[in-house]
Design an enzyme around this catalytic site. Structure first.
Site, PDB file in Angstrom:
ATOM      1  CB  CYS B 164      -0.484   0.060   1.116  1.00  0.00           C
ATOM      2  SG  CYS B 164      -2.208  -1.101   1.370  1.00  0.00           S
ATOM      3  CG  HIS B 292      -2.400   4.264   5.076  1.00  0.00           C
ATOM      4  ND1 HIS B 292      -2.164   3.628   4.058  1.00  0.00           N
ATOM      5  CD2 HIS B 292      -2.529   2.517   5.705  1.00  0.00           C
ATOM      6  CE1 HIS B 292      -2.280   2.962   3.353  1.00  0.00           C
ATOM      7  NE2 HIS B 292      -2.406   1.856   4.356  1.00  0.00           N
ATOM      8  CG  HIS B 326      -6.715   1.002   0.937  1.00  0.00           C
ATOM      9  ND1 HIS B 326      -5.628   1.321   0.474  1.00  0.00           N
ATOM     10  CD2 HIS B 326      -5.824  -0.083   2.374  1.00  0.00           C
ATOM     11  CE1 HIS B 326      -3.999   0.891   0.647  1.00  0.00           C
ATOM     12  NE2 HIS B 326      -5.286   0.124   1.800  1.00  0.00           N
TER      13      HIS B 326
END
Lengths: 263, 397
Positions: B164, B292, B326
């Site tokens: 990520c 995040h 995400h």
């Protein structure tokens, strides 16, 4: 620009470590492919060790090889992990699991499937919180990895460990990728000469190719089996302890010229 | 240390909010989520996803046929958005095709092509469909090779794949290559597309929510997966007065666990502090942080510790994953560009879907959008394997 080599690691069939492989690469002994013996990491705790895959073990093995004789501590090393295929064995297992009812992918398989899995295990093994990057660049994965490592060394003034490693694709995918045999190389590099630096390398990006050190037919054949083995002409110079120049493709129309000098 | 700020002279995006900057901006301002109930083929998980409409109809040009897969189709749509490909063509004339680097982040590339090949393999022989091309779809370099060829660039090109944080780290690498003189400008990007591997993989770790995700929320229970592509052209000189620059970046590792972040977020703290140091900024000079903020119990708790440790609790911050989901390997750049939208349009986005903050978390994330001057914004991206990257953007005076 210039950088220094403080450690070398090597793992390939018939070249089970840098120490064992040097004489072959220097042309003093013939090359004979032998299967690699099993490996168990000395740095990774047992509960993490048992979750590692063939590819992750290959990366850890060559990292630990490069650390032999490196005067610094692994906790202070930044790192660059370069693998053209990543873990295709894990991808195959996941894809086969997806065919089953309920698709029961295992959590361990999944976190092992990220391209930076080896880097993650390495960080746990070494304790290093330094910058770590994991890249893929097809056939030029070694060259681009080297460029990344040199750029990190220059910018951060830290020692950087470059690993380039690839494992053959599993049977369903065999022959479809860049890799037919395992090969892993590691270089610990620094922007400064200093304790432990025994090779100086001048690096230029250029459009030209230049003559290479001559490799035996067997080593030439090895070079074709794995993108990490693109490092072989450089490793041959390092093994012989000679000065010389190597050029490695680093893109569609560019090469890296490496001028090697023992220091 | 960053040697001089890099300007984002052009950028583009495509995600569940639509195609192009205007679509994302309007959805952010309208507090309108792009999440929908999962309807991805062969996925029967009860969850929400951030799906991009129209990918199935967006075939590649015949000369790129071997690259055909969802991920590269999404890449192409992103390159065509916001006049990005044209901007790169003009830059190619100025710099030369060999002097623009290409650095693309992705976590799963075209793995969906392999998933499909396994599903449609001959049941007797096990042979894959004759059209399956592993190298130009699944392989991680595929997306970078496709982008490079689509844009007609011949300089250094690589894929960064660090879960990520992938398309946040591309900014750092691009900076280093330009500083080293290996290219004069760079195309950075992130592309990740829906696939069964991530849907079922995250689900196996019990990290997927059956509801729209609620970052920092009381009772939050996991992520929604999204897909996206986003690109930026980085140049050492600004193109216009309004151009935003990458002021600094910080990268670190947790050295803790493969899929759980360090509980106090020490690796994340390090990345944020290194970014501030790199940019020559004090924490109080940052106006907004795009967290995040995945909405997993552990990420948000750990990031909360980390942000509080570095910044305290007096700054505006939020997670925008309730809008897009995400987007994994595309999250870094997608959210970096959302920071740019914040700076340009003078607002800090809220945290969509979250109506009540977890009382155990101390950082008071914005729940609603807030109009305010954002001169300097930070974007955080943390991934599996304990990889952390923080980026700082602002207008260079």
């Amino acid at each position: 620009m210039r950088f220094y080599v403080k450690g070398v690691g090597l793992v390939a069939p018939g070249l089970a470590s840098w120490q064992e492989g040097r004489a072959v690469l220097a042309g003093q002994l013939p090359y004979q492919a032998q299967p690699l013996a099993a490996f168990s990491s000395t740095l990774l705790p047992p509960n993490e060790r048992r979750r590692t895959t063939t590819l992750i073990k290959l990366a850890l093995r060559v990292a630990e090889d490069a650390l032999q004789g490196y005067p610094g501590s692994p906790v202070e090393l930044a790192s660059v992990f370069s693998s053209a295929e990543g873990d295709a064995e894990v991808a195959d297992k996941i894809c086969r699991t997806l065919l089953m009812p309920d698709r029961p992918v295992s959590p361990t398989q999944f976190h092992n499937s990220v391209h930076n899995a080896a880097a993650g295990y390495w960080a746990i093994a070494s304790g290093s919180r330094c910058c770590s990057t994991s890249i893929a660049a097809g056939r030029e994965s070694f060259s681009l990895g080297l460029m990344e490592a040199v750029s990190v060394a220059l910018q951060s003034q830290q020692d950087v460990m470059l690993l380039a490693y690839d494992s053959p694709l599993p049977p369903p995918l065999q022959g479809r990728g860049y890799v037919d045999a395992p090969f892993a190389v590691a270089l610990i590099i620094s922007a400064q000469a200093g304790t432990g630096a025994w090779i100086e390398i001048g690096m230029t990006m250029t459009g030209e190719r230049c003559t290479q050190p001559v490799l035996s037919m067997e080593l030439q054949a090895l070079r074709m089996t794995n993108p990490a083995a693109a490092s072989l002409p450089l490793l041959a110079l390092l093994a012989a302890g000679n000065a010389g120049t190597v050029s490695l493709p680093c893109g569609a129309e560019c090469s890296l010229k490496l001028e090697v000098r023992p220091c | 240390m960053i040697h001089k700020p890099l300007h984002l002279t052009h950028y583009s995006m495509i995600n569940a909010l639509g195609t192009g900057q205007a679509a994302s901006l309007q959805a952010l301002l309208d507090s309108r989520s792009g999440l929908s109930q999962a309807d991805y083929p062969r996925c029967t998980l009860p969850t929400w996803i951030g799906r991009v409409a129209g990918v199935e109809q967006a075939a590649l040009e015949p000369s790129f046929q071997q690259f055909d897969c969802r991920n590269n189709r999404l890449a192409r749509l992103g390159l065509l958005a916001d006049g990005f490909a044209q901007a790169v063509a003009a830059a190619r004339e100025r710099y030369g095709a060999g002097r623009i680097g290409v650095f693309i982040g992705t976590s799963t590339s075209g793995i969906a092509a392999t998933e499909e090949a396994y599903f449609t393999a001959d049941p007797e022989s096990g042979e894959f469909d004759v059209g399956y091309d592993y190298l130009h779809t699944h392989n991680l370099y595929s997306v970078t090779d496709f982008v490079r060829q689509f844009l007609g660039l011949t300089g250094p090109a690589l894929t960064i794949s660090t879960a990520c944080s992938s398309s946040a780290k591309v900014f750092a690498t691009a900076n280093r290559y330009i500083a080293a003189g290996w290219c004069d400008a760079a195309v950075v990007g992130g592309v990740d597309s829906l696939c069964l591997t991530t849907l079922y993989g995250f689900n196996s770790l019990e990290l997927v929510s059956a509801q729209p995700c609620r970052p920092w929320g009381a009772g939050r229970d996991g992520i929604n997966i999204g897909e996206a592509a986003a690109f930026a052209l980085l140049e050492t000189e600004r193109g216009s007065e309004r151009d935003i620059a990458l002021l600094g970046y910080g990268e670190s590792s947790d050295a803790y666990h493969m899929s759980t972040p360090h509980p106090q977020g020490e690796g994340a703290q390090l990345a944020m502090r290194l970014a501030l140091q790199c940019a020559g900024l004090r924490p109080e000079q940052v106006d907004y942080i795009n967290l995040h903020g995945t909405a997993t119990p552990s990420n948000d708790r750990s990031e909360d510790h980390a942000v509080n440790a570095v910044f305290g609790t007096a700054l505006a911050c939020s997670s925008t994953k309730g809008w897009t989901g995400h987007t994994l390997g595309a999250a870094g750049i997608t959210e970096a560009l959302f920071c740019c939208l914040s700076i340009q349009h003078k607002f800090a986005p809220g945290t969509l879907n979250t109506s009540e903050r977890d009382p155990e978390l101390v950082v008071p994330v914005l729940l609603e959008n807030r109009e305010q001057c954002v001169d300097i914004a930070m974007s955080n991206s943390f991934g599996f394997g304990g990889t952390n990257c923080s980026l700082i953007f602002g207008r260079q005076c």
